[in-house]
Design a protein around this motif. Structure first.
Motif, PDB file in Angstrom:
ATOM      1  N   TYR A  13     -33.382  25.570  23.904  1.00 37.99           N
ATOM      2  CA  TYR A  13     -33.716  24.265  23.338  1.00 37.99           C
ATOM      3  C   TYR A  13     -32.612  23.625  22.508  1.00 37.99           C
ATOM      4  N   ALA A  14     -31.518  24.307  22.279  1.00 36.40           N
ATOM      5  CA  ALA A  14     -30.435  23.756  21.461  1.00 36.40           C
ATOM      6  C   ALA A  14     -29.202  23.528  22.329  1.00 36.40           C
ATOM      7  N   PRO A  15     -28.275  22.700  21.862  1.00 33.42           N
ATOM      8  CA  PRO A  15     -27.046  22.485  22.635  1.00 33.42           C
ATOM      9  C   PRO A  15     -26.132  23.709  22.595  1.00 33.42           C
ATOM     10  N   ALA A  16     -25.148  23.709  23.492  1.00 34.13           N
ATOM     11  CA  ALA A  16     -24.133  24.771  23.568  1.00 34.13           C
ATOM     12  C   ALA A  16     -24.757  26.157  23.586  1.00 34.13           C
ATOM     13  N   PRO A  17     -25.599  26.463  24.585  1.00 37.86           N
ATOM     14  CA  PRO A  17     -26.296  27.749  24.597  1.00 37.86           C
ATOM     15  C   PRO A  17     -25.366  28.959  24.709  1.00 37.86           C
ATOM     16  N   GLU A  18     -24.140  28.755  25.230  1.00 45.05           N
ATOM     17  CA  GLU A  18     -23.196  29.868  25.323  1.00 45.05           C
ATOM     18  C   GLU A  18     -22.598  30.233  23.967  1.00 45.05           C
ATOM     19  N   ILE A  19     -22.690  29.293  23.011  1.00 45.30           N
ATOM     20  CA  ILE A  19     -21.969  29.447  21.747  1.00 45.30           C
ATOM     21  C   ILE A  19     -22.902  29.542  20.543  1.00 45.30           C
ATOM     22  N   LEU A  20     -23.887  28.637  20.475  1.00 44.68           N
ATOM     23  CA  LEU A  20     -24.679  28.479  19.263  1.00 44.68           C
ATOM     24  C   LEU A  20     -25.407  29.748  18.817  1.00 44.68           C
ATOM     25  N   PRO A  21     -26.022  30.535  19.715  1.00 45.67           N
ATOM     26  CA  PRO A  21     -26.705  31.747  19.227  1.00 45.67           C
ATOM     27  C   PRO A  21     -25.779  32.688  18.465  1.00 45.67           C
ATOM     28  N   TYR A  22     -24.557  32.834  18.950  1.00 44.77           N
ATOM     29  CA  TYR A  22     -23.606  33.738  18.294  1.00 44.77           C
ATOM     30  C   TYR A  22     -23.085  33.138  16.989  1.00 44.77           C
ATOM     31  N   LEU A  23     -22.819  31.843  16.989  1.00 44.17           N
ATOM     32  CA  LEU A  23     -22.338  31.206  15.761  1.00 44.17           C
ATOM     33  C   LEU A  23     -23.396  31.248  14.672  1.00 44.17           C
ATOM     34  N   PHE A  24     -24.654  31.059  15.050  1.00 41.41           N
ATOM     35  CA  PHE A  24     -25.736  31.114  14.071  1.00 41.41           C
ATOM     36  C   PHE A  24     -25.796  32.501  13.433  1.00 41.41           C
ATOM     37  N   HIS A  25     -25.637  33.528  14.240  1.00 42.93           N
ATOM     38  CA  HIS A  25     -25.627  34.899  13.724  1.00 42.93           C
ATOM     39  C   HIS A  25     -24.464  35.107  12.757  1.00 42.93           C
ATOM     40  N   ILE A  26     -23.296  34.606  13.100  1.00 41.82           N
ATOM     41  CA  ILE A  26     -22.117  34.747  12.234  1.00 41.82           C
ATOM     42  C   ILE A  26     -22.343  34.039  10.900  1.00 41.82           C
ATOM     43  N   VAL A  27     -22.920  32.853  10.959  1.00 45.01           N
ATOM     44  CA  VAL A  27     -23.160  32.080   9.739  1.00 45.01           C
ATOM     45  C   VAL A  27     -24.115  32.818   8.799  1.00 45.01           C
ATOM     46  N   LEU A  28     -25.068  33.536   9.346  1.00 48.34           N
ATOM     47  CA  LEU A  28     -25.978  34.312   8.509  1.00 48.34           C
ATOM     48  C   LEU A  28     -25.275  35.529   7.892  1.00 48.34           C
ATOM     49  N   CYS A  29     -24.344  36.107   8.623  1.00 46.63           N
ATOM     50  CA  CYS A  29     -23.690  37.342   8.161  1.00 46.63           C
ATOM     51  C   CYS A  29     -22.681  37.101   7.044  1.00 46.63           C
ATOM     52  N   LEU A  30     -21.933  36.019   7.104  1.00 50.08           N
ATOM     53  CA  LEU A  30     -20.802  35.833   6.191  1.00 50.08           C
ATOM     54  C   LEU A  30     -21.212  35.816   4.713  1.00 50.08           C
ATOM     55  N   PRO A  31     -22.226  35.035   4.298  1.00 48.52           N
ATOM     56  CA  PRO A  31     -22.598  35.095   2.874  1.00 48.52           C
ATOM     57  C   PRO A  31     -23.162  36.445   2.456  1.00 48.52           C
ATOM     58  N   LEU A  32     -23.794  37.155   3.402  1.00 49.74           N
ATOM     59  CA  LEU A  32     -24.332  38.473   3.067  1.00 49.74           C
ATOM     60  C   LEU A  32     -23.204  39.447   2.746  1.00 49.74           C
TER      61      LEU A  32
END
Length: 420
Positions: A174-193
């Motif tokens: 349901y979101a754009p850039a399906p090849e990229i966005l799932p992985y980027l979202f995961h990275i964004v969650l990890c960095l502040p942690l």
């Protein structure tokens, strides 16, 4: 005016009990990274022309990184500290997701990412679950129960395994850039942690030398090893064995699903993994250091799930299959908490990571269940295979029951009036 003493104690308590949470969150996000690829298999095949062999190999290379990391990660954390090992695992899951962003254009990067995700998962489960346990006891957490560490570690790990494919699948659909966005979202969650994790004390590194036990034995008391192999080990493969049977085998028992097979399989995955998360509060209530009550409850749940799976194959009732998947998922969650709790009680503090890794290696052996099933299906009918698996479940249950109150620690024996 100086605040009264009870209020100051309350503030300190709330500060220290927060230490386990970033570590448990690291387990969640590493588990997320391990399973997020599962929902994208069909996407890579349909949109980028990847073969079934290619995507299956990408799943397999994950295990090639996982098993050595489970065996070595815990031992390294025992020697060097939980913090560097867990931090390295969280950093590695970020690198793994970063590599997989480039997968559609350089398929080799998917193999690299999956391999790194396996290493990250193995190290995190062995070192991180040990760290959570150590931070879930005095002086770090005065309110924690005797199995809070195991329950927290397993809850956050299984939640990550569940959330990863759910979120990545939703983003891919349901979101754009399906090849990229799932992985980027995961990275964004990890960095502040990673910033929060850097502030958590390393319990092993900060432990006074005088409190460090002699690790000539890796267990906290002489019969600990015998109890591990006679009570924990027979149940451990049912952790992921129950889970994979619930979502990979049960849907295949139904022959009349037609166009609804994908929807049904998705529901089976959601119910299996969701039940594995939801049921874990029960393990806290039945767990006891004086018996193997939690493990027996867990294996019994799996056996009932297998019985209902057998009924599903006989009747072809789809709703029975979903009930079987739910019970097998509940067994998966209960066995994980029960086995990890028992392992942590048996282990000396300096061998906790090693023994946790050993438990998880045995648990991951259950992942072979669907592969063994598919291979054996060339010669045997599903009903015959179900009866064989059910028989193995009963044997495991009886083995654990016979040894349930044997080789207990001295404090448990004194409370029951038994002897080894």
């Amino acid at each position: 005016m100086v605040p009264p003493q009870p209020r100051r104690k309350g503030i300190v308590l709330r500060t220290t009990t927060a230490h386990w949470f970033p570590v448990a969150s690291a387990l969640l996000l590493v588990g997320w990274g391990a399973n997020q690829f599962a929902s994208l298999l069909a996407f890579y095949q349909q949109q980028h022309g990847f073969s079934q062999l290619a995507v299956t190999s990408m799943l397999g290379i994950y295990v090639a990184g996982l098993i050595p990391a489970l065996l070595l990660g815990g031992r390294l954390s025992d020697a060097l500290g939980r913090k560097p090992a867990t931090f390295a695992a969280l950093a590695m899951t970020v690198v793994a997701s970063g590599a997989m962003v480039f997968g559609p254009w350089a398929p080799t990067m998917l193999f690299v990412g999956r391999f790194l995700a396996g290493i990250a998962t193995g190290v995190a489960m062995a070192a991180g679950s040990s760290w959570v346990k150590e931070l879930s006891q005095p002086p770090w957490d005065e309110r924690a129960g005797h199995n809070s560490g195991a329950r927290r570690a397993s809850l956050f790990t299984t939640a990550g395994f569940w959330l990863g494919p759910v979120v990545s699948g939703l983003l891919a659909n349901y979101a754009p850039a399906p090849e990229i966005l799932p992985y980027l979202f995961h990275i964004v969650l990890c960095l502040p942690l990673m910033l929060l994790l850097a502030k958590v004390p390393d319990v092993v590194a900060s432990a006074p030398a005088a409190t460090t036990p002699n690790i000539a034995s890796h267990y906290a008391y002489p019969d600990g090893g015998r109890r591990f192999w006679r009570v924990v080990a027979p149940g451990a493969p049912w952790v992921f064995g129950s889970g994979t049977l619930g979502f990979a085998v049960v849907p295949a028992l139904l022959t009349g699903l037609g166009d609804h097979v994908l929807l049904y399989s998705t529901a089976a995955v959601a119910l299996t993994l969701g039940a594995g998360v939801a049921v874990q509060a029960l393990a806290r209530r039945v767990d006891s250091e004086r018996s193997a009550a939690a493990t027996l409850t867990a294996i019994s749940t799996t056996v009932v799930g297998l019985l209902i799976a057998l009924m599903t194959a006989l009747t072809q009732f789809a709703w029975l299959g979903l009930l079987a998947s739910t019970l097998l998922g509940a067994g998966y969650g209960l066995i994980l908490v029960a086995g990890l709790s028992e392992t942590q009680r048996l282990s000396s503090s300096r061998a906790l990571g090693r023994n946790s890794g050993q438990f998880y290696v045995l648990a991951y052996a259950g992942f072979l269940a669907p592969t063994i099933w598919a291979f054996a299906a060339q010669w045997f009918e599903p009903l015959q295979l179900l009866l064989a698996v059910l028989g193995l479940g009963v044997v495991s249950l009886l083995t654990i029951a016979v040894n349930s109150q044997k080789f207990l620690p001295a404090r448990a024996l004194s409370s029951t009036g038994e002897s080894a």
